[in-house]
Design a protein around this motif. Structure first.
Motif, PDB file in Angstrom:
ATOM      1  N   PHE A 106       0.909   1.128  12.968  1.00 33.21           N
ATOM      2  CA  PHE A 106      -0.183   0.345  12.368  1.00 33.21           C
ATOM      3  C   PHE A 106      -1.296   0.250  13.186  1.00 33.21           C
ATOM      4  N   VAL A 107      -2.426   0.534  12.763  1.00 30.49           N
ATOM      5  CA  VAL A 107      -3.507   0.818  13.121  1.00 30.49           C
ATOM      6  C   VAL A 107      -4.902  -0.209  12.773  1.00 30.49           C
ATOM      7  N   SER A 108      -5.518  -0.763  13.910  1.00 30.78           N
ATOM      8  CA  SER A 108      -6.858  -1.540  13.204  1.00 30.78           C
ATOM      9  C   SER A 108      -7.758  -0.717  12.761  1.00 30.78           C
ATOM     10  N   LYS A 125      -4.603 -14.789   6.021  1.00 23.73           N
ATOM     11  CA  LYS A 125      -5.048 -15.846   6.843  1.00 23.73           C
ATOM     12  C   LYS A 125      -6.007 -15.653   7.678  1.00 23.73           C
ATOM     13  N   THR A 126      -6.073 -14.317   8.598  1.00 21.94           N
ATOM     14  CA  THR A 126      -7.084 -13.888   9.279  1.00 21.94           C
ATOM     15  C   THR A 126      -8.090 -13.023   8.810  1.00 21.94           C
ATOM     16  N   ARG A 127      -7.901 -12.785   7.494  1.00 24.16           N
ATOM     17  CA  ARG A 127      -8.851 -11.752   6.579  1.00 24.16           C
ATOM     18  C   ARG A 127      -9.203 -10.554   7.370  1.00 24.16           C
ATOM     19  N   THR A 128      -7.974 -10.136   7.929  1.00 22.78           N
ATOM     20  CA  THR A 128      -8.138  -8.711   8.499  1.00 22.78           C
ATOM     21  C   THR A 128      -7.361  -7.610   7.921  1.00 22.78           C
ATOM     22  N   THR A 129      -7.804  -6.366   7.844  1.00 20.22           N
ATOM     23  CA  THR A 129      -7.138  -5.268   7.218  1.00 20.22           C
ATOM     24  C   THR A 129      -6.806  -4.260   8.378  1.00 20.22           C
TER      25      THR A 129
END
Length: 134
Positions: free
Chosen positions: A46-48, A117-121
């Protein structure tokens, strides 16, 4: 005990600041929810969005010849070698460098995780070994 307003406001402000910093540094709930659903026998990272590794399955640790925990908080480019000409890397030229300096040809399949919730992908990278020379 009576509190001085200035002291109270400073304490509250410091607490809010600490909470904000912890929230930014702590991996989001996306790891506990979406990423946790991926079976450990599938090599997956899992990568940002800036290609920092945030999570790894046990199979990914085995593929990279290290523990999943030591993959976390490292940069993806320290493990994946892109051997493309003119800035283009074709699927048959992706290689990973394992911790034991072994080079392994792989194919990467891409998936996405979104945390509303954090609106991150974040990106899910699924690795499959390829036969052939590295």
């Amino acid at each position: 005990k009576p509190f001085h307003d200035r002291e109270l406001y400073s304490t509250i402000e410091l607490s809010l600041y600490k909470h904000d910093i912890r929230k930014r540094l702590r991996p989001s709930g996306i790891i506990q929810t979406g990423f946790a659903e991926i079976p450990d026998d599938i090599p997956c990272l899992f990568v940002s969005r800036d290609f920092m590794i945030l999570g790894a399955t046990k199979a990914a640790g085995e593929l990279f010849a290290t523990s999943p925990g030591s993959l976390v908080t490292t940069r993806l480019e320290s493990w994946v070698i892109l051997k493309g000409e003119k800035g283009v890397t074709f699927p048959e030229s992706v290689i990973i460098r394992a911790k034991n300096d072994q080079y392994i040809p792989v194919t990467i399949t891409l998936g996405f995780l979104f945390d509303p919730k954090t609106r991150t992908t974040g990106y899910l990278l699924f690795f499959t070994r390829r036969s052939g020379p590295a």
